[in-house]
Design a protein around this motif. Structure first.
Motif, PDB file in Angstrom:
ATOM      1  N   LEU A  42      27.755 -53.263  -5.695  1.00 23.94           N
ATOM      2  CA  LEU A  42      27.912 -52.139  -4.764  1.00 23.94           C
ATOM      3  C   LEU A  42      29.298 -51.510  -4.857  1.00 23.94           C
ATOM      4  N   VAL A  43      30.325 -52.301  -5.155  1.00 27.17           N
ATOM      5  CA  VAL A  43      31.687 -51.760  -5.203  1.00 27.17           C
ATOM      6  C   VAL A  43      32.231 -51.640  -6.621  1.00 27.17           C
ATOM      7  N   ALA A  48      27.202 -49.080 -14.755  1.00 25.41           N
ATOM      8  CA  ALA A  48      26.450 -50.238 -15.243  1.00 25.41           C
ATOM      9  C   ALA A  48      27.456 -51.245 -15.789  1.00 25.41           C
ATOM     10  N   VAL A  49      27.219 -52.521 -15.523  1.00 22.06           N
ATOM     11  CA  VAL A  49      28.164 -53.561 -15.932  1.00 22.06           C
ATOM     12  C   VAL A  49      27.448 -54.682 -16.667  1.00 22.06           C
ATOM     13  N   SER A  50      28.209 -55.398 -17.478  1.00 17.75           N
ATOM     14  CA  SER A  50      27.656 -56.513 -18.242  1.00 17.75           C
ATOM     15  C   SER A  50      27.547 -57.750 -17.355  1.00 17.75           C
ATOM     16  N   ALA A  51      26.769 -58.700 -17.834  1.00 23.66           N
ATOM     17  CA  ALA A  51      26.631 -59.966 -17.115  1.00 23.66           C
ATOM     18  C   ALA A  51      27.978 -60.668 -17.007  1.00 23.66           C
ATOM     19  N   GLU A  52      28.789 -60.565 -18.041  1.00 16.28           N
ATOM     20  CA  GLU A  52      30.117 -61.188 -18.008  1.00 16.28           C
ATOM     21  C   GLU A  52      31.002 -60.549 -16.938  1.00 16.28           C
ATOM     22  N   GLN A  53      30.941 -59.225 -16.840  1.00 20.31           N
ATOM     23  CA  GLN A  53      31.719 -58.534 -15.809  1.00 20.31           C
ATOM     24  C   GLN A  53      31.242 -58.934 -14.416  1.00 20.31           C
ATOM     25  N   ILE A  54      29.941 -59.076 -14.270  1.00 14.37           N
ATOM     26  CA  ILE A  54      29.394 -59.484 -12.970  1.00 14.37           C
ATOM     27  C   ILE A  54      29.873 -60.882 -12.619  1.00 14.37           C
ATOM     28  N   ALA A  55      29.758 -61.813 -13.569  1.00 16.61           N
ATOM     29  CA  ALA A  55      30.172 -63.196 -13.312  1.00 16.61           C
ATOM     30  C   ALA A  55      31.629 -63.240 -12.873  1.00 16.61           C
ATOM     31  N   GLU A  56      32.470 -62.503 -13.584  1.00 17.74           N
ATOM     32  CA  GLU A  56      33.897 -62.504 -13.241  1.00 17.74           C
ATOM     33  C   GLU A  56      34.157 -61.811 -11.906  1.00 17.74           C
ATOM     34  N   GLY A  57      33.579 -60.622 -11.724  1.00 19.29           N
ATOM     35  CA  GLY A  57      33.823 -59.845 -10.509  1.00 19.29           C
ATOM     36  C   GLY A  57      33.225 -60.460  -9.262  1.00 19.29           C
ATOM     37  N   ALA A  58      32.069 -61.124  -9.413  1.00 24.01           N
ATOM     38  CA  ALA A  58      31.404 -61.727  -8.258  1.00 24.01           C
ATOM     39  C   ALA A  58      31.857 -63.159  -8.031  1.00 24.01           C
ATOM     40  N   LEU A  80      18.070 -52.701 -15.223  1.00 24.54           N
ATOM     41  CA  LEU A  80      18.770 -52.896 -16.483  1.00 24.54           C
ATOM     42  C   LEU A  80      18.728 -51.592 -17.260  1.00 24.54           C
ATOM     43  N   VAL A  81      19.846 -51.270 -17.912  1.00 22.59           N
ATOM     44  CA  VAL A  81      19.916 -50.040 -18.702  1.00 22.59           C
ATOM     45  C   VAL A  81      20.436 -50.359 -20.097  1.00 22.59           C
ATOM     46  N   VAL A  91      23.627 -54.060 -16.142  1.00 24.33           N
ATOM     47  CA  VAL A  91      22.995 -54.051 -14.823  1.00 24.33           C
ATOM     48  C   VAL A  91      23.538 -52.870 -14.032  1.00 24.33           C
ATOM     49  N   THR A  92      22.652 -52.181 -13.354  1.00 26.57           N
ATOM     50  CA  THR A  92      23.054 -51.041 -12.552  1.00 26.57           C
ATOM     51  C   THR A  92      22.379 -51.105 -11.178  1.00 26.57           C
TER      52      THR A  92
END
Length: 169
Positions: A42-43, A48-58, A80-81, A91-92
């Motif tokens: 959400l922030v 769209a972000v990669s799974a790696e970016q999500i893991a790190e950011g979340a 997914l895009v 992921v978006t």
């Protein structure tokens, strides 16, 4: 008008937002890691972000990202895009993720209504209290489904009116 935060304070608030969103998500029965992932998305500044970016950011494991994204896709929260030049999909979250959730809720309502109808039909020996609970379940899902189109229309009207106001968040 609120003051803008400096970069460090902004990052701190983003982290706090993810944590708080996850707490609310978990309080409603969802996995905390799933809430952290959706809160991060959400922030996230990127569309769209990669799974790696999500893991790190979340602040979650890479494995929990895959599992949570599958659940969140099924519920209509994420998609997914394809990204040109990359093998993996990103992921978006739709800018109106909540409207999307409302649109996807119809299938849930119909499945629950069907389940209640089956129980009422196939369990004739149910006691009065159980039968009343199932009848209310069936009728609530029917009522919600009957009002679903109106709810969606009112949400679109609300957004259109909001977008014409000069003030607001």
């Amino acid at each position: 008008m609120p003051e803008e935060l400096d970069n460090e304070a902004e990052q701190g608030f983003r982290e706090d937002f993810v944590r708080r969103f996850a707490e609310h998500w978990h309080a409603q029965g969802g996995p905390r890691s799933e809430g952290r992932i959706l809160g991060y998305l959400l922030v996230a500044d990127a569309e769209a972000v990669s799974a790696e970016q999500i893991a790190e950011g979340a602040g979650v494991s890479r494995g929990s990202v895959s599992q949570a994204v599958r659940r969140l896709r099924k519920s209509g929260f994420v998609d997914l895009v394809e990204t040109p030049g990359e093998r993996t999909r990103r992921v978006t979250v739709d800018e109106d993720v909540w409207g999307g959730f409302l649109r996807n809720e119809r299938a849930y309502l119909q499945r629950q209504k069907g389940l209640a109808a089956d129980a009422l039909r196939l369990l004739p020996g149910l006691g009065a209290s159980a039968r009343a609970r199932l009848r209310n379940m069936h009728d609530y899902m029917t009522w919600m489904d009957d009002h679903h189109d109106a709810l969606l229309a009112r949400w679109e009207e609300y957004k259109a009116a909001r977008d014409t106001r000069p003030d607001g968040p």
